[in-house]
Motif scaffolding. Structure first.
Motif, short mmCIF file in Angstrom:
data_model
loop_
_atom_site.label_atom_id
_atom_site.label_comp_id
_atom_site.label_asym_id
_atom_site.label_seq_id
_atom_site.Cartn_x
_atom_site.Cartn_y
_atom_site.Cartn_z
N THR A 166 0.82 -1.21 0.00
CA THR A 166 0.00 0.00 0.00
C THR A 166 0.85 1.25 0.00
OG1 THR A 166 -0.08 -0.06 2.40
CG2 THR A 166 -1.85 -1.16 1.22
N LEU B 193 -0.96 5.20 -7.92
CA LEU B 193 -1.50 5.88 -6.75
C LEU B 193 -1.97 7.29 -7.07
CD1 LEU B 193 1.10 4.76 -4.03
CD2 LEU B 193 -1.30 4.07 -4.19
N SER C 54 -5.25 7.12 -8.63
CA SER C 54 -6.26 6.81 -7.62
C SER C 54 -6.65 8.05 -6.83
CB SER C 54 -5.73 5.72 -6.67
OG SER C 54 -5.46 4.54 -7.37
#
Length: 616
Positions: free
Chosen positions: A377, A453, A456
């Motif tokens: 993550t 990311l 996102s």
């Protein structure tokens, strides 16, 4: 019994066996696993042996009023398969009767089977005995060669071994009981038990690995026990738990002991499980690995090299990956002389490797695996509650773990007097080049992950704007929700009133139970005494072993008392020892034993008249 012994068994009754009796006890179910094991064993023998096979049911007294045909039908497909595979030939022995007519009837069935087989025995190759002898001679030669090669590989020149004041070991593979026993033997004390392991499993996430430490053989020895390794591919949690186990023996373990119980075969599935789990720590972990053969007393008079040769390619593959380093623990004896050689082998391995296993050698591999599966993550893995389990007060030892820099400097000074071989230097360069390539790959993957990311984040901001538009619409539903909450409050009041009534009923039931409990417990010792004779005669070995596990788990008996009971070879002697031992502990222990008998074997409980009294 290994493969060669199974194959040679038919040659022990030349010119061939008239019948093969496949024993099936009636006190336990015939499972799918037993069917698979039977098929594997029979596949090693001539296929014509099936036409000379009879199923011999033992413990026929357990049938009660039911016939054997009803039992076969009720047991299911696996038992029916076995009976049909044997041409529907079977016989029942009642173990409670010493009646020669049972044997006479069996011999008559064998005569009838022989008539159907043209009146003869199972044909075995006439040269099988000669082949068997030649095979044994060839194996003996291979074993001797293997022994010489392994001795040469694992022997350091005198004076080169680097002595360790503390030894850090990771114990993995095998089953939990195997590892518990090995850990206790290595630390020369009962520190790993089923109860202790269950207590550790209640700790926060990722703390399933258990660490214990004691002073043994002039060394401070730390043992980290890992959870069971399944035969399925390891999950992300398994990776985290294994890495956490390495951190429990910081700055790194001196050896990873791969458990191999010699009481069972080591098959391809076992080899694949070891390979998949060891890969989680990186390729270099094999340089710090050693095979620990457990339950060496099963070998009897055989050498462990004979076992290695007979087990075949899967076990030899593991040994080769471990640099042919191995050690054998007897399993039953508390013998410090078995532990000292293992410590010396660990010191030899540390000397050859120039130090302990370093976790940073595995962290890059783990990170790559996470990136490739999309599990990272973007942050560093945080392990909640990473604390080393403390020892019981009487077993606590001062912290003697040296600083990692000190360990490395000590190893360097010990090895500086003798230069490393050129081949070892070449291998180190190759490792560094491989690691550099891997870092470049990781950098590219991280940049790609950064772009993903950013996309996102953009999508989340757009979603936030849409959410703000919906806020006004949501306020219109506030009045409706308020009305619903009012109705729910009314329902809650009704539920609360019902709950109070239930609590009052429970208090009355609890009072009744407290009144009845002394009546059940007070006579437990006398009830065991009255059932003693039947208990000794009728309890089965599996039920008795399960009972012992429960008594140990609840601390009714100690580990030493369990070992004493297990020394009895006959089931009846063991049963007599157990029931007398528990009765002497009083009514509470006797009551618990009665409850466990009721739980484990209903039929035995009925025969012993130990069913709890009705409280209606």
């Amino acid at each position: 019994m290994d493969r060669l012994e199974i194959q040679d068994s038919v040659s022990l009754c030349p010119p061939g066996p008239h019948a093969v009796l496949l024993a099936v006890p009636l006190h336990s179910a015939f499972t799918k696993a037993q069917r698979v094991a039977l098929e594997e064993h029979m596949s090693l023998l001539p296929q014509s042996l099936w036409s000379h096979s009879i199923v011999l049911f033992t413990y026929g007294d357990r049938l009660g009023e039911r016939s054997i045909e009803q039992h076969i039908e009720a047991e299911g497909e696996d038992l029916r398969w076995l009976v049909e595979r044997c041409g529907n030939r079977y016989h029942v022995f009642n173990n409670q009767k010493r009646d020669v007519s049972q044997v006479t009837q069996l011999l008559e069935k064998i005569d009838e089977m022989m008539s159907g087989n043209t009146g003869g025995h199972c044909e075995v190759d006439g040269d099988v005995c000669e082949k068997r002898s030649a095979r044994k001679r060839k194996m003996e030669e291979r074993v001797q060669t293997l022994t010489r090669e392994l001795t040469a590989l694992n022997t350091l020149p005198e004076g080169e071994r680097h002595s360790l004041s503390d030894v850090r070991l990771v114990l993995a593979g095998g089953k939990q009981y195997d590892r518990n026993r090995a850990g206790n033997l290595l630390l020369y004390h009962y520190v790993f038990t089923d109860t202790a392991y269950k207590e550790f499993k209640t700790q926060p996430k990722l703390t399933e690995c258990v660490r214990q430490q004691r002073r043994v053989a002039d060394r401070t020895v730390s043992v980290v026990m890992c959870p069971d390794w399944s035969t399925t591919p390891p999950s992300q949690k398994t990776k985290d738990v294994l890495l956490h186990g390495v951190t429990l023996c910081s700055p790194g373990p001196h050896a990873v002991l791969v458990m191999v119980p010699v009481k069972s075969s080591f098959c391809e599935a076992d080899r694949r499980s070891v390979e998949e789990h060891m890969e989680l720590l990186g390729d270099t972990v094999w340089r710090h690995a050693l095979v620990l053969f457990m339950w060496g007393f099963w070998l009897g008079g055989r050498r462990v090299e004979e076992y290695i040769e007979s087990e075949g390619e899967p076990l030899r593959w593991i040994l080769e990956k471990c640099g042919y380093r191995y050690h054998v623990l007897h399993g039953l004896n508390w013998d410090i002389s078995e532990v000292t050689p293992l410590m010396e082998k660990t010191e030899d391995m540390v000397t050859r490797n120039g130090g302990h296993f370093k976790r940073d050698e595995s962290s890059r591999v783990t990170a790559a695996a996470r990136l490739s599966t999309g599990l990272n993550t973007g942050g560093v893995m945080q392990v909640a509650g990473q604390t080393t389990p403390s020892l019981p007060e009487e077993q606590s030892l001062p912290n003697t773990e040296p600083d990692s820099d000190l360990v490395e400097s000590e190893v360097s000074s010990a090895t500086a007097a003798k230069p490393s071989p050129s081949a070892g230097f070449t291998n180190e360069v190759a490792v560094q080049v491989a690691e550099s390539d891997q870092v470049q790959k990781l950098t590219a993957q991280m940049k790609e992950r950064e772009r993903e990311l950013q996309n996102s984040i953009t999508a989340m901001e757009e979603s936030k704007r849409e959410q703000q538009k919906l806020t006004q619409d949501q306020s219109d539903h506030a009045d409706m929700l308020a009305a619903q909450m009012k109705e729910m409050k009314s329902e809650l009041e009704k539920i609360t009133q019902s709950q109070r009534q239930m609590e009052a009923e429970q208090k009355r039931a609890s009072a009744t139970q407290q009144h009845l409990t002394p009546m059940v417990t007070a006579g437990a010792e006398d009830r065991l005494m009255s059932a003693r004779k039947e208990f000794i005669q009728r309890i089965s070995e599996p039920t008795l072993n399960g009972l012992l596990d429960e008594l140990l788990d609840k601390k009714v008996i100690s580990g030493e008392e369990l070992d004493t009971a297990m020394t009895e070879k006959l089931t009846q002697n063991k049963a007599r020892h157990v029931i007398d031992m528990v009765r002497k502990k009083g009514n509470k222990a006797s009551s618990f034993m009665i409850d466990m008998i009721n739980k484990l074997d209903h039929n035995l409980s009925d025969v012993l008249q130990l069913k709890p009294p009705c409280t209606d």
